[in-house]
Design an enzyme around this catalytic site. Structure first.
Site, PDB file in Angstrom:
ATOM      1  N   CYS A   2       0.816  -1.209   0.000  1.00 33.03           N
ATOM      2  CA  CYS A   2       0.000   0.000   0.000  1.00 33.03           C
ATOM      3  C   CYS A   2       0.853   1.264   0.000  1.00 33.03           C
ATOM      4  O   CYS A   2       1.981   1.257   0.488  1.00 33.03           O
ATOM      5  CB  CYS A   2      -0.883   0.029   1.231  1.00 33.03           C
ATOM      6  SG  CYS A   2      -1.875  -1.431   1.448  1.00 33.03           S
ATOM      7  N   ARG A  27       4.904   0.625  -6.114  1.00 32.57           N
ATOM      8  CA  ARG A  27       4.945  -0.239  -4.939  1.00 32.57           C
ATOM      9  C   ARG A  27       4.089  -1.488  -5.116  1.00 32.57           C
ATOM     10  O   ARG A  27       4.204  -2.433  -4.333  1.00 32.57           O
ATOM     11  CB  ARG A  27       4.440   0.529  -3.718  1.00 32.57           C
ATOM     12  CG  ARG A  27       5.374   1.624  -3.279  1.00 32.57           C
ATOM     13  CD  ARG A  27       4.733   2.533  -2.268  1.00 32.57           C
ATOM     14  NE  ARG A  27       4.503   1.904  -0.986  1.00 32.57           N
ATOM     15  CZ  ARG A  27       5.277   2.078   0.082  1.00 32.57           C
ATOM     16  NH1 ARG A  27       6.326   2.836   0.007  1.00 32.57           N
ATOM     17  NH2 ARG A  27       4.989   1.501   1.226  1.00 32.57           N
ATOM     18  N   TRP A  75      -2.948  -2.567  -1.515  1.00 37.94           N
ATOM     19  CA  TRP A  75      -2.496  -3.923  -1.891  1.00 37.94           C
ATOM     20  C   TRP A  75      -3.203  -4.854  -0.916  1.00 37.94           C
ATOM     21  O   TRP A  75      -2.918  -4.849   0.283  1.00 37.94           O
ATOM     22  CB  TRP A  75      -0.978  -4.003  -1.756  1.00 37.94           C
ATOM     23  CG  TRP A  75      -0.360  -5.257  -2.274  1.00 37.94           C
ATOM     24  CD1 TRP A  75       0.042  -5.514  -3.553  1.00 37.94           C
ATOM     25  CD2 TRP A  75      -0.022  -6.432  -1.521  1.00 37.94           C
ATOM     26  NE1 TRP A  75       0.599  -6.777  -3.641  1.00 37.94           N
ATOM     27  CE2 TRP A  75       0.565  -7.353  -2.408  1.00 37.94           C
ATOM     28  CE3 TRP A  75      -0.174  -6.796  -0.187  1.00 37.94           C
ATOM     29  CZ2 TRP A  75       1.007  -8.614  -2.004  1.00 37.94           C
ATOM     30  CZ3 TRP A  75       0.257  -8.050   0.215  1.00 37.94           C
ATOM     31  CH2 TRP A  75       0.847  -8.936  -0.693  1.00 37.94           C
ATOM     32  N   LYS A 492      13.867 -13.518 -11.456  1.00 40.58           N
ATOM     33  CA  LYS A 492      13.519 -12.422 -12.377  1.00 40.58           C
ATOM     34  C   LYS A 492      12.526 -12.918 -13.414  1.00 40.58           C
ATOM     35  O   LYS A 492      11.570 -12.235 -13.735  1.00 40.58           O
ATOM     36  CB  LYS A 492      14.763 -11.887 -13.114  1.00 40.58           C
ATOM     37  CG  LYS A 492      15.714 -11.002 -12.380  1.00 40.58           C
ATOM     38  CD  LYS A 492      15.195  -9.662 -11.964  1.00 40.58           C
ATOM     39  CE  LYS A 492      14.479  -9.737 -10.647  1.00 40.58           C
ATOM     40  NZ  LYS A 492      15.231  -9.523  -9.436  1.00 40.58           N
ATOM     41  N   GLU A 495       8.958 -13.702 -11.790  1.00 33.79           N
ATOM     42  CA  GLU A 495       8.170 -12.601 -11.244  1.00 33.79           C
ATOM     43  C   GLU A 495       7.605 -11.672 -12.311  1.00 33.79           C
ATOM     44  O   GLU A 495       6.547 -11.095 -12.115  1.00 33.79           O
ATOM     45  CB  GLU A 495       8.946 -11.816 -10.183  1.00 33.79           C
ATOM     46  CG  GLU A 495      10.137 -11.060 -10.672  1.00 33.79           C
ATOM     47  CD  GLU A 495      10.894 -10.372  -9.528  1.00 33.79           C
ATOM     48  OE1 GLU A 495      10.294 -10.059  -8.494  1.00 33.79           O
ATOM     49  OE2 GLU A 495      12.097 -10.143  -9.697  1.00 33.79           O
ATOM     50  N   HIS A 511      20.273 -34.756  -8.897  1.00 31.60           N
ATOM     51  CA  HIS A 511      19.551 -35.270  -7.737  1.00 31.60           C
ATOM     52  C   HIS A 511      18.056 -34.982  -7.833  1.00 31.60           C
ATOM     53  O   HIS A 511      17.364 -35.003  -6.822  1.00 31.60           O
ATOM     54  CB  HIS A 511      20.135 -34.671  -6.450  1.00 31.60           C
ATOM     55  CG  HIS A 511      21.581 -34.995  -6.275  1.00 31.60           C
ATOM     56  ND1 HIS A 511      22.022 -36.201  -5.787  1.00 31.60           N
ATOM     57  CD2 HIS A 511      22.689 -34.286  -6.594  1.00 31.60           C
ATOM     58  CE1 HIS A 511      23.353 -36.207  -5.781  1.00 31.60           C
ATOM     59  NE2 HIS A 511      23.781 -35.065  -6.278  1.00 31.60           N
ATOM     60  N   LYS A 610       6.583  -3.681  -4.295  1.00 29.12           N
ATOM     61  CA  LYS A 610       7.994  -3.322  -4.311  1.00 29.12           C
ATOM     62  C   LYS A 610       8.621  -3.488  -2.935  1.00 29.12           C
ATOM     63  O   LYS A 610       9.764  -3.898  -2.802  1.00 29.12           O
ATOM     64  CB  LYS A 610       8.129  -1.867  -4.788  1.00 29.12           C
ATOM     65  CG  LYS A 610       9.567  -1.366  -4.868  1.00 29.12           C
ATOM     66  CD  LYS A 610      10.327  -2.079  -5.959  1.00 29.12           C
ATOM     67  CE  LYS A 610      11.792  -1.755  -5.982  1.00 29.12           C
ATOM     68  NZ  LYS A 610      12.579  -2.792  -6.686  1.00 29.12           N
TER      69      LYS A 610
END
Ligand code: F6R
Length: 615
Positions: A2, A27, A75, A492, A495, A511, A610
């Protein structure tokens, strides 16, 4: 997360609030809203789900005229994104408007109490509960609103940064914080600005006060400012000058902030090492270490705490510090560390890495470590941020404001600062000889020019990105210093392009992850010519034998891996400890172009914030 903006002064508030909301978009948010007290004395509230542009369209030509107001980008935490849940929220029969960042943990208990007392709550949010609770205290005690806010906040458990607007008192604005940052800007002509960070303020004033936890500020139209703690102690405000320039918050001709920030890296790395590495005298200057040398000299362990990309920078630092300074290092996710009864000793040096300096888990983790007597060293980008202020010492990365949600220049700036720290410690502790130190020093000094060389070849990345743009998965593999780069490359990609990507140490592939490899699986190897080069070449062979599509980041002129890989991107060969500063750059560009080709919102990826200021 927010964002908050507030204004009280002689000008109409709305343009300042909208401008602030746009500056806060970086943000991450899902809805926005504004409230003003209009010249006629009535509260005006507008809020909309979606982008700030939706809010503007909804308001249309009839823009509010009041000279006091608050604005918010939400948010979602409590309740889905919707017009109803967007802030501001109203209490006091619509006469008190509140915007809030953070989480009120005891909101259910407060809600029950309020419902019992006849309050009618219409949203799913904890913020509306707070607005009604402030009103309840105000009315039941008869206290003036700033005191009622203070008393109400004493009962609140959780994190908050709030601004309160009162219809009956349009000549004042009230702001308070705990565990969520809030900045008060002091402008000309008795104007006040409020922001969850400096970005909505910096275009109007450079003079700011960082509110501390449990402080309540009351701003008056006559220019008066009083700050009290919620326990009613008077606080003398300390005014700081912020250095941020408004131009650094613009795209400067680039299509996206992320691209601009990728291309800024020669400068941001240079700015982060400038003044710290002294080629002529052959020394590193790091007062944050030297002023507390006894702590480093006796350190039995360096504990590195961070989240996300900053945690990846911490992993690079693990290699650097152990190799140069020979001090044992542990790198921890701050969120895990703080909840697992960690063993912390007063001989530990805790290194907190954070771009924003506000990440809730990292902040809580350093508070925990501090309680146990550890020495806290902050590596932050945002000047005056909570982690920077709560650390015992630190070194700022001078990357400048990072607006793109995906961290790029902040990562390389962190790695550059951590490299100088490790070199300095190595030298002072006598673990790094002069020759090795000088080699690293000249190598590091040369890095900004070499990053520029990598950027000059950016078009090659665009071409390769087209080959991978439709992938559903990707595997990033590296060893040694390139293992954290592999993790960062995968982060990167996922997202901003929403492609599922995993980063692994290349040797771990056998593995488990090797089972994923078929002709549809892009595998990105970071295969620089370092100590483990031959091992990585074998890993490449293994992927090739199973039909994986290989992109390799190689050193200039490497013909061996070039012959094995489907695609290559070249970076100059440097000391292996410095190579993450180069190899991470094509990774960033690759993600950027793939995301763009997939039509994703590069600067504001879905669901992401952010700065993660709530747990
Ligand atoms: C990824 C990213 C995040 C942050 C993380 C920590 O691109 O930006 O993973 O690195 O949220 O944030 P800071 O560094 O502000 O503590």
């Amino acid at each position: 997360m927010c964002g908050i903006v507030g204004y009280l002064g002689p000008e109409p508030a709305y343009p300042i609030l909208i401008d602030g909301l746009k500056r806060l978009e970086y943000r991450g948010y899902d809805s926005s809203g504004v409230a003003t007290v209009e010249p006629g004395g009535e509260m005006s509230v507008h809020k909309r789900q979606g982008k700030v542009a939706n809010l503007e369209a909804h308001i249309g030509a009839g823009v509010p005229q009041g000279t006091v107001g608050i604005g918010h980008t939400r948010w979602a935490t409590h309740g889905p994104p919707s017009d109803r849940n967007a802030h501001p929220h109203l209490g006091g029969n619509g006469k008190i408007a509140v915007i809030h960042n953070g989480i009120i943990e005891n909101y259910e208990a407060l809600k029950e109490l309020l419902t019992h007392r006849g309050h009618d709550l219409t949203s799913d949010t904890d913020t509306e509960v707070l607005a009604h609770f402030i009103d309840e205290v105000h009315r039941s005690t008869g206290l003036d609103l700033p005191d009622a806010v203070r008393v109400a906040l004493k009962e609140v458990v959780g994190a908050y940064a709030i601004v309160v607007l009162d219809e009956s008192q349009p000549d004042r604005l009230i702001a308070a914080r705990k565990s969520s940052p809030l900045v008060v800007g002091i402008g000309e002509n008795n104007a006040f600005y409020v922001g969850s960070d400096a970005t909505p303020i910096v275009g109007y004033t450079k003079n700011v006060i960082y509110l501390e936890d449990e402080e309540v500020a009351t701003m008056g139209r006559d220019g008066s400012l009083t700050i009290r703690t919620i326990a009613d102690a008077v606080v003398t405000p300390e005014v700081h000058e912020i250095e941020m320039e408004i131009a650094s918050l613009e795209k400067a001709g680039f299509d996206h902030f992320m691209l601009k920030e990728i291309f800024e890296q020669p400068k941001s790395i240079r700015d982060s090492i400038r003044g710290r590495i002294r080629l002529q005298s052959g020394e590193v200057m790091m007062s944050g270490i030297d002023d507390h040398w006894a702590k480093w000299e006796q350190a039995e362990r360096i504990l590195i705490l961070g989240c996300g990309t900053s945690w990846h920078a911490g992993l690079v630092a693990e290699y650097l510090f152990e190799s140069f300074a020979r001090i044992p290092v542990e790198v921890e996710y701050a969120s895990e560390f703080r909840y697992r009864k960690p063993v912390i000793r007063d001989t530990d040096v805790v290194l907190a890495i954070s771009q924003s300096g506000e990440t809730a888990d990292t902040l809580a983790a350093i508070r925990l470590a501090k309680e146990h007597g550890a020495h806290i060293f902050g590596v932050c980008n945002v000047v005056g941020s909570s982690i920077a202020r709560e650390s015992d010492a630190g070194a700022y990365t001078h990357a400048g404001p990072e607006i793109g949600v995906a961290s790029t220049k902040a990562f390389t700036a962190q790695v550059a600062v951590l490299t100088t720290m490790a070199m300095h410690l190595g030298k002072r502790l006598g673990k790094l000889n002069d020759q090795a130190f000088m080699r690293l020093m000249t190598g590091l000094d040369n890095i900004p020019d070499l990053v520029q060389q990598v950027l000059d070849n950016a078009s090659a990345v665009e071409h390769i990105a087209a080959q991978f743009a439709q992938a559903e998965n990707a595997l990033y593999l590296g060893r040694g210093y390139q293992f954290p780069v592999a993790l960062e490359g995968a982060l990167k990609l996922k997202e901003i392009s929403y492609i599922h990507a995993e980063g692994y140490p290349a040797a771990e592939m056998k593995h488990g992850p090797i089972a994923l490899i078929d002709e549809n699986m892009p595998v990105i190897f970071i295969a620089t010519q370092d100590d483990v080069y031959e091992k990585v070449v074998s890993n490449i062979q293994e992927v090739k034998a199973r039909g994986g599509q290989i992109l390799a980041i190689i050193n200039d002129g490497d013909t061996k891996v070039r012959a094995l890989a489907d695609h290559v991107l070249e970076v100059p060969k440097v000391h292996e400890a410095l190579s993450p500063l180069l190899t991470s750059v094509p990774m960033q560009l690759l993600s950027y172009h793939i995301a763009l080709m997939r039509g994703c919102n590069v600067d504001q990826p879905r669901n992401l914030a952010k700065s993660v200021t709530v747990e």
